[in-house]
Scaffold this active site. Structure first.
Site, PDB file in Angstrom:
ATOM      1  N   HIS A  43      25.221 -56.532 -59.147  1.00  0.00           N
ATOM      2  CA  HIS A  43      26.395 -56.009 -58.437  1.00  0.00           C
ATOM      3  C   HIS A  43      26.694 -56.949 -57.272  1.00  0.00           C
ATOM      4  O   HIS A  43      26.376 -56.667 -56.119  1.00  0.00           O
ATOM      5  CB  HIS A  43      26.101 -54.594 -57.949  1.00  0.00           C
TER       6      HIS A  43
ATOM      7  N   ARG B 222      27.043 -58.349 -50.031  1.00  0.00           N
ATOM      8  CA  ARG B 222      26.113 -57.239 -50.221  1.00  0.00           C
ATOM      9  C   ARG B 222      24.700 -57.653 -49.844  1.00  0.00           C
ATOM     10  O   ARG B 222      23.929 -56.858 -49.312  1.00  0.00           O
ATOM     11  CB  ARG B 222      26.175 -56.763 -51.678  1.00  0.00           C
TER      12      ARG B 222
ATOM     13  N   ARG C  73      36.705 -50.942 -61.807  1.00  0.00           N
ATOM     14  CA  ARG C  73      37.626 -51.818 -61.075  1.00  0.00           C
ATOM     15  C   ARG C  73      38.359 -52.756 -62.026  1.00  0.00           C
ATOM     16  O   ARG C  73      39.575 -52.951 -61.900  1.00  0.00           O
ATOM     17  CB  ARG C  73      36.846 -52.608 -60.021  1.00  0.00           C
TER      18      ARG C  73
ATOM     19  N   ALA D 138      24.784 -38.922 -45.617  1.00  0.00           N
ATOM     20  CA  ALA D 138      26.047 -38.183 -45.541  1.00  0.00           C
ATOM     21  C   ALA D 138      27.171 -39.046 -45.001  1.00  0.00           C
ATOM     22  O   ALA D 138      28.088 -38.553 -44.352  1.00  0.00           O
ATOM     23  CB  ALA D 138      25.874 -36.930 -44.675  1.00  0.00           C
ATOM     24  N   GLY D 139      27.105 -40.349 -45.290  1.00  0.00           N
ATOM     25  CA  GLY D 139      28.210 -41.231 -44.950  1.00  0.00           C
ATOM     26  C   GLY D 139      29.364 -41.012 -45.910  1.00  0.00           C
ATOM     27  O   GLY D 139      29.407 -40.017 -46.649  1.00  0.00           O
TER      28      GLY D 139
ATOM     29  N   ASN E 190      23.537 -50.762 -51.193  1.00  0.00           N
ATOM     30  CA  ASN E 190      23.544 -52.208 -51.427  1.00  0.00           C
ATOM     31  C   ASN E 190      22.480 -52.928 -50.604  1.00  0.00           C
ATOM     32  O   ASN E 190      22.084 -52.444 -49.552  1.00  0.00           O
ATOM     33  CB  ASN E 190      24.923 -52.780 -51.075  1.00  0.00           C
TER      34      ASN E 190
END
Length: 324
Positions: free
Chosen positions: A186, A99, A162, A21-22, A131
């Site tokens: 990524h 990351r 992006r 729940a960040g 990540n």
């Protein structure tokens, strides 16, 4: 008919579990319920945190008039019967971190979250957001034993978005008129493909000078780091949450959208036993098809270099979970 005696017919109702729940997890939960994609179970280990977020979103329901429900919980039992599980739990990177620096911190978090969530929802499709993305997706697949088509990572949608945003800002164009494609891991070795990028069907190579295109490509590779440096105390979460929501919607509504995702490769693009970002078709069974775009020898070499960087960290992550 007496309205008090009316009993509605039970209808199909999708359920998505969001583990963590960040900022990314709570924003994803918000996207899913406000767009009426599914009911959401928001899980976190912090007592009161997911419950408070869920209560706030249910209060917002009376303002925005969406129908989907959300509950917050600290117990995996409450997530039982979910159709999709999204793992967002983990530590975010800080300014100056890559990351891959998160590998040791997040491996056990993802492994435990994936195991527990799938124990109560064994038929769910699993999406990983934590990540380092490609490595964590492979790890989640290994520890759950799910069929590979039911496991994927969210990265390509975000990276392509992006690049799309940077092109739109440069040209003053409408983002919805722009199509972009980013392959690979990524991270710093992701592979944006300008020759597959178009604005209303016109290749950007005909609209933007080569040097400027390269600058946009490099900015895309560093997009997450740029945001983290500006925020100073956190990292991106609006675009990652929106990207994950698009994947969830395509799966639950069986839209069969072609989206770039970290997908298990077993020969495609000349790669085996690895999760890497490639375009795929997402539907009710998960990854329903992998699309192989034509690559130049240079592009293929760059994709394989990106894959090797991911592969090196996979062994490290598996050892960490085993040792733990």
């Amino acid at each position: 008919m007496n309205i008090l005696e009316y009993a509605p017919i039970a209808c199909q109702s999708w359920q998505v579990t969001v583990v963590g729940a960040g900022n990314v997890g709570r924003t994803l939960a918000q996207r899913l319920v406000q767009q009426n994609v599914a009911n959401v179970v928001l899980l976190d280990i912090v007592p009161g945190l997911p419950q408070g977020i869920a209560l706030d979103l249910m209060a917002a329901q009376s303002v925005e008039e969406y129908d989907s429900k959300i509950i917050g919980t600290n117990e995996y039992e409450a997530t039982a019967g979910s159709d999709v599980v999204v793992i967002t739990a983990g530590l975010p990177r800080r300014p100056g971190m890559s990351r891959d620096d998160l590998l040791g911190k997040n491996a056990n978090i993802v492994a435990q979250g994936a195991r527990e969530a799938l124990r109560y929802s064994p038929n769910a499709i699993l999406i990983v957001v934590t990540n380092p993305l490609d490595v964590m997706t492979y790890l989640a697949w290994k520890v759950t034993g799910l069929p590979s088509q039911r496991v994927m990572g969210m990265a390509g949608v975000l990276d392509s978005a992006r690049l799309k945003a940077f092109i739109a800002m440069k040209l003053g164009a409408c983002p919805s008129d722009i199509n972009t494609l980013v392959l690979g891991g990524h991270g710093d070795l992701m592979l944006p493909l300008p020759r597959y990028c178009t604005v209303s069907g016109v290749p950007i190579t005909e609209l933007i000078p080569p040097q400027t295109i390269e600058e946009l490509v490099e900015r895309t590779r560093n997009g997450g780091a740029e945001i983290a440096a500006l925020l100073q105390t956190g990292t991106a979460y609006y675009a990652p949450a929106s990207s994950a929501a698009v994947m969830v919607e395509s799966i639950l509504r069986n839209q069969s959208r072609i989206l770039p995702a970290a997908t298990y490769l077993d020969g495609a693009y000349g790669l085996k036993d690895i999760f890497l970002g490639v375009p795929c078709r997402l539907g009710c069974r998960g990854v329903e098809d992998i699309l192989e775009v034509q690559l130049t020898p240079e592009e293929k070499a760059a994709l394989h270099l990106s894959a090797e960087a991911v592969r090196l960290n996979i062994d490290v992550a598996l050892a960490m979970v085993s040792d733990g």
